[in-house]
Design a protein around this motif. Structure first.
Motif, PDB file in Angstrom:
ATOM      1  N   PRO A  95       0.864  -1.367  -0.066  1.00  9.65           N
ATOM      2  CA  PRO A  95       0.071   0.155   0.084  1.00  9.65           C
ATOM      3  C   PRO A  95       0.873   1.402  -0.136  1.00  9.65           C
ATOM      4  N   ALA A  96       0.390   2.242  -0.897  1.00  6.04           N
ATOM      5  CA  ALA A  96       1.286   3.410  -1.094  1.00  6.04           C
ATOM      6  C   ALA A  96       0.397   4.634  -0.593  1.00  6.04           C
ATOM      7  N   ARG A  97       0.722   5.399   0.709  1.00  3.31           N
ATOM      8  CA  ARG A  97      -0.063   6.409   0.848  1.00  3.31           C
ATOM      9  C   ARG A  97      -0.200   7.556   0.073  1.00  3.31           C
ATOM     10  N   ARG A  98      -1.137   8.036  -0.398  1.00  2.00           N
ATOM     11  CA  ARG A  98      -1.215   8.946  -1.380  1.00  2.00           C
ATOM     12  C   ARG A  98      -0.655  10.406  -0.831  1.00  2.00           C
ATOM     13  N   VAL A  99      -0.048  11.215  -1.757  1.00  2.00           N
ATOM     14  CA  VAL A  99       0.543  12.480  -1.022  1.00  2.00           C
ATOM     15  C   VAL A  99      -0.581  13.444  -0.741  1.00  2.00           C
ATOM     16  N   ARG A 100      -0.637  14.302   0.357  1.00  2.00           N
ATOM     17  CA  ARG A 100      -1.829  14.825   0.632  1.00  2.00           C
ATOM     18  C   ARG A 100      -1.514  16.483  -0.007  1.00  2.00           C
ATOM     19  N   ALA A 101      -2.859  16.902  -0.480  1.00  2.00           N
ATOM     20  CA  ALA A 101      -2.709  18.225  -1.218  1.00  2.00           C
ATOM     21  C   ALA A 101      -3.753  19.048  -0.685  1.00  2.00           C
ATOM     22  N   LEU A 102      -3.490  20.491  -0.412  1.00  2.00           N
ATOM     23  CA  LEU A 102      -4.501  21.098   0.068  1.00  2.00           C
ATOM     24  C   LEU A 102      -4.739  22.195  -0.964  1.00  2.00           C
ATOM     25  N   THR A 103      -6.074  22.519  -1.213  1.00  2.69           N
ATOM     26  CA  THR A 103      -6.333  23.520  -2.211  1.00  2.69           C
ATOM     27  C   THR A 103      -7.445  24.302  -1.609  1.00  2.69           C
ATOM     28  N   GLY A 104      -7.694  25.555  -2.149  1.00  2.00           N
ATOM     29  CA  GLY A 104      -8.584  26.534  -1.330  1.00  2.00           C
ATOM     30  C   GLY A 104      -9.368  27.572  -2.476  1.00  2.00           C
ATOM     31  N   ILE A 105     -10.418  27.623  -2.349  1.00  2.00           N
ATOM     32  CA  ILE A 105     -11.072  28.753  -3.326  1.00  2.00           C
ATOM     33  C   ILE A 105     -12.343  29.646  -2.470  1.00  2.00           C
ATOM     34  N   GLN A 106     -12.131  31.076  -2.541  1.00  2.50           N
ATOM     35  CA  GLN A 106     -13.174  31.860  -2.104  1.00  2.50           C
ATOM     36  C   GLN A 106     -14.600  31.527  -2.188  1.00  2.50           C
ATOM     37  N   PRO A 107     -15.474  31.878  -1.466  1.00  2.00           N
ATOM     38  CA  PRO A 107     -17.001  31.722  -1.795  1.00  2.00           C
ATOM     39  C   PRO A 107     -17.538  32.858  -2.609  1.00  2.00           C
ATOM     40  N   SER A 108     -16.793  33.053  -3.803  1.00  2.00           N
ATOM     41  CA  SER A 108     -17.342  34.264  -4.512  1.00  2.00           C
ATOM     42  C   SER A 108     -18.792  34.129  -4.982  1.00  2.00           C
ATOM     43  N   GLY A 109     -19.359  33.127  -4.868  1.00  2.00           N
ATOM     44  CA  GLY A 109     -20.614  32.790  -5.395  1.00  2.00           C
ATOM     45  C   GLY A 109     -20.842  32.318  -6.924  1.00  2.00           C
ATOM     46  N   ILE A 120     -13.379  25.694   1.222  1.00  2.00           N
ATOM     47  CA  ILE A 120     -13.767  26.780   0.771  1.00  2.00           C
ATOM     48  C   ILE A 120     -13.535  27.984   1.638  1.00  2.00           C
ATOM     49  N   VAL A 121     -12.775  28.783   1.246  1.00  2.00           N
ATOM     50  CA  VAL A 121     -12.112  29.792   2.530  1.00  2.00           C
ATOM     51  C   VAL A 121     -12.854  31.013   2.737  1.00  2.00           C
ATOM     52  N   ASP A 122     -13.826  30.811   3.681  1.00  2.00           N
ATOM     53  CA  ASP A 122     -14.474  31.907   4.135  1.00  2.00           C
ATOM     54  C   ASP A 122     -14.046  32.873   5.041  1.00  2.00           C
ATOM     55  N   TYR A 123     -12.933  32.534   5.792  1.00  2.00           N
ATOM     56  CA  TYR A 123     -12.011  33.507   6.546  1.00  2.00           C
ATOM     57  C   TYR A 123     -11.512  34.418   5.574  1.00  2.00           C
ATOM     58  N   GLU A 129     -24.977  38.617   4.818  1.00  2.00           N
ATOM     59  CA  GLU A 129     -26.622  37.705   4.652  1.00  2.00           C
ATOM     60  C   GLU A 129     -26.468  36.825   3.486  1.00  2.00           C
ATOM     61  N   ARG A 130     -25.295  37.173   2.537  1.00  2.00           N
ATOM     62  CA  ARG A 130     -25.119  36.288   1.580  1.00  2.00           C
ATOM     63  C   ARG A 130     -23.973  35.308   1.548  1.00  2.00           C
ATOM     64  N   LEU A 131     -23.290  35.302   2.483  1.00  2.00           N
ATOM     65  CA  LEU A 131     -21.870  34.584   2.457  1.00  2.00           C
ATOM     66  C   LEU A 131     -22.176  33.105   2.735  1.00  2.00           C
ATOM     67  N   ALA A 132     -23.160  32.833   3.511  1.00  2.00           N
ATOM     68  CA  ALA A 132     -23.477  31.214   3.624  1.00  2.00           C
ATOM     69  C   ALA A 132     -24.106  30.711   2.353  1.00  2.00           C
ATOM     70  N   GLY A 133     -24.691  31.541   1.754  1.00  2.00           N
ATOM     71  CA  GLY A 133     -25.419  31.092   0.483  1.00  2.00           C
ATOM     72  C   GLY A 133     -24.319  30.909  -0.520  1.00  2.00           C
ATOM     73  N   GLN A 134     -23.334  32.022  -0.693  1.00  2.70           N
ATOM     74  CA  GLN A 134     -22.374  31.875  -1.614  1.00  2.70           C
ATOM     75  C   GLN A 134     -21.525  30.541  -1.550  1.00  2.70           C
ATOM     76  N   THR A 135     -21.407  30.279  -0.218  1.00  2.18           N
ATOM     77  CA  THR A 135     -20.425  29.363   0.403  1.00  2.18           C
ATOM     78  C   THR A 135     -21.171  27.801  -0.227  1.00  2.18           C
ATOM     79  N   GLU A 183     -23.143  27.641  -2.762  1.00  5.76           N
ATOM     80  CA  GLU A 183     -23.107  27.599  -4.107  1.00  5.76           C
ATOM     81  C   GLU A 183     -21.759  27.251  -4.930  1.00  5.76           C
ATOM     82  N   MET A 184     -20.995  27.721  -4.182  1.00  6.36           N
ATOM     83  CA  MET A 184     -19.233  27.389  -4.658  1.00  6.36           C
ATOM     84  C   MET A 184     -19.101  25.701  -4.297  1.00  6.36           C
ATOM     85  N   ALA A 185     -19.708  25.089  -3.139  1.00  4.38           N
ATOM     86  CA  ALA A 185     -19.525  23.837  -3.094  1.00  4.38           C
ATOM     87  C   ALA A 185     -20.284  23.118  -4.010  1.00  4.38           C
TER      88      ALA A 185
END
Ligand code: SF4
Length: 341
Positions: free
Chosen positions: A13-27, A54-57, A67-73, A75-77
């Motif tokens: 078994p070979a462990r996969r390399v862990r990768a991190l990506t992020g995107i802003q919740p622009s909507g 999804i980088v809301d911070y 009032e739109r941040l949660a909805g945009q988050t 939508e991005m997901a």
């Protein structure tokens, strides 16, 4: 945790390399985001242990409507999932669901010289356009470093413009390891060969929602075609009979990303001898583009009919991410020497 893959050489078994990506919740997930990042994440889901956040911070560093941040988050997901991100293979979650990352940011801030942050090209660029620069914009790359390192990621898929931030992350990891003992890996930036930087429909600036030069990934086809039809081509090609230069045309870049190689080669030679007009060239592009986007619109419609499915995927992703983040922070707190009751 994603399953380990089997190495063909050893059958071990070979462990996969862990990768991190992020995107802003622009909507809106647009073609620039897709070609420059998300398409690569979809593929990497099968070769890496992908953490996609999804980088809301981070979004708080730009003006936003609470009032739109949660909805945009949401939508991005939904758009990332519609684009083909496989939640069985990768982890999709919302940054603020793991508040431990804010604690790690503070610890990293205490290790990061102001001069290092002042050198960041993106900071200089954004700050030069603002009359009052907030500290959040200044320490933005430190929050990115915490995002990456709290999950012990070794690979960070980014565009060219973010490579400097990954270098800073490596520097912060080195400083922490030197001060408190080996804790973090030094992650590598992974820059896609094609599509790292996609220009907008104006053919000049990077495709960006704030510039209004985008085509949304989930846009109805008639609307998408109307935008493409009027998009800027080689500015020197004024008449149908003028030869064009594909290397100066954003439509050709999009062909390189969506069309088969034979089509791209044909456009390259026909454009140079005025053998094809720009409208026909765009129609051809739209056919190939829409062949890739149509299944995404279908997946998006299904997910929109079952929003609970998206929420469950995000909750499951947050649980997994939290588990990893908490393990890292337990080690960090102990190494830093925080009081423990
Ligand atoms: Fe661009 Fe195509 Fe027109 Fe050439 S024919 S200038 S590649 S749109």
């Amino acid at each position: 945790m994603a399953e380990a893959t089997i190495s063909p050489d050893t059958q071990a078994p070979a462990r996969r390399v862990r990768a991190l990506t992020g995107i802003q919740p622009s909507g809106e997930l647009h073609l620039g985001n897709y070609l420059g990042a998300v398409r690569n994440w979809v593929t990497m889901c099968h070769s890496h242990e992908m953490f996609t956040c999804i980088v809301d911070y981070h979004a708080l560093t730009s003006p936003l409507e609470p009032e739109r941040l949660a909805g945009q988050t949401f939508e991005m997901a939904l758009a990332i999932l519609a684009a083909g991100f496989d939640p069985q293979e990768g982890t999709l979650f919302v940054q603020s669901q793991i508040p431990e990352v804010a604690e790690l940011t503070w610890i990293f801030v205490t290790l990061t010289p102001m001069g290092e942050l002042e050198r960041m090209t993106q900071f200089k660029d954004k700050a030069s356009r603002q009359t009052s620069v907030l500290a959040g914009l200044f320490i933005y790359p430190v929050l990115q470093a915490a995002d990456i390192l709290i999950y012990q990621a070794q690979a960070v898929p980014v565009g060219e413009d973010q490579v400097q931030h990954v270098e800073l992350t490596r520097e912060i990891a080195r400083k922490f390891n030197l001060a408190f003992g080996e804790t973090f890996p030094e992650p590598e930036a992974v820059v896609p060969a094609l599509g790292g930087r996609i220009r907008g429909l104006d053919g000049k600036a990077k495709m960006s929602k704030s510039l209004g030069n985008t085509i949304s990934l989930l846009e109805p086809p008639t609307q998408a075609w109307e935008k493409l039809r009027t998009a800027v081509t080689d500015p020197a090609r004024l008449r149908r009979s003028d030869p064009g230069d594909p290397s100066k045309c954003n439509i050709f870049t999009l062909h390189q990303n969506f069309s088969p190689q034979a089509t791209t080669q044909m456009i390259d030679s026909e454009c140079r001898r005025a053998g094809i007009g720009c409208v026909d060239c765009k129609k051809l592009l739209f056919t190939h583009m829409d062949a890739e986007l149509a299944p995404m619109r279908e997946r998006a419609a299904k997910l929109r009919a079952q929003p609970q499915q998206v929420r469950e995927i995000l909750e499951h992703g947050a649980q997994h991410a939290r588990q990893v983040a908490r393990a890292t922070m337990a080690e960090v707190r102990e190494k830093v020497g925080f009081y423990r009751p």
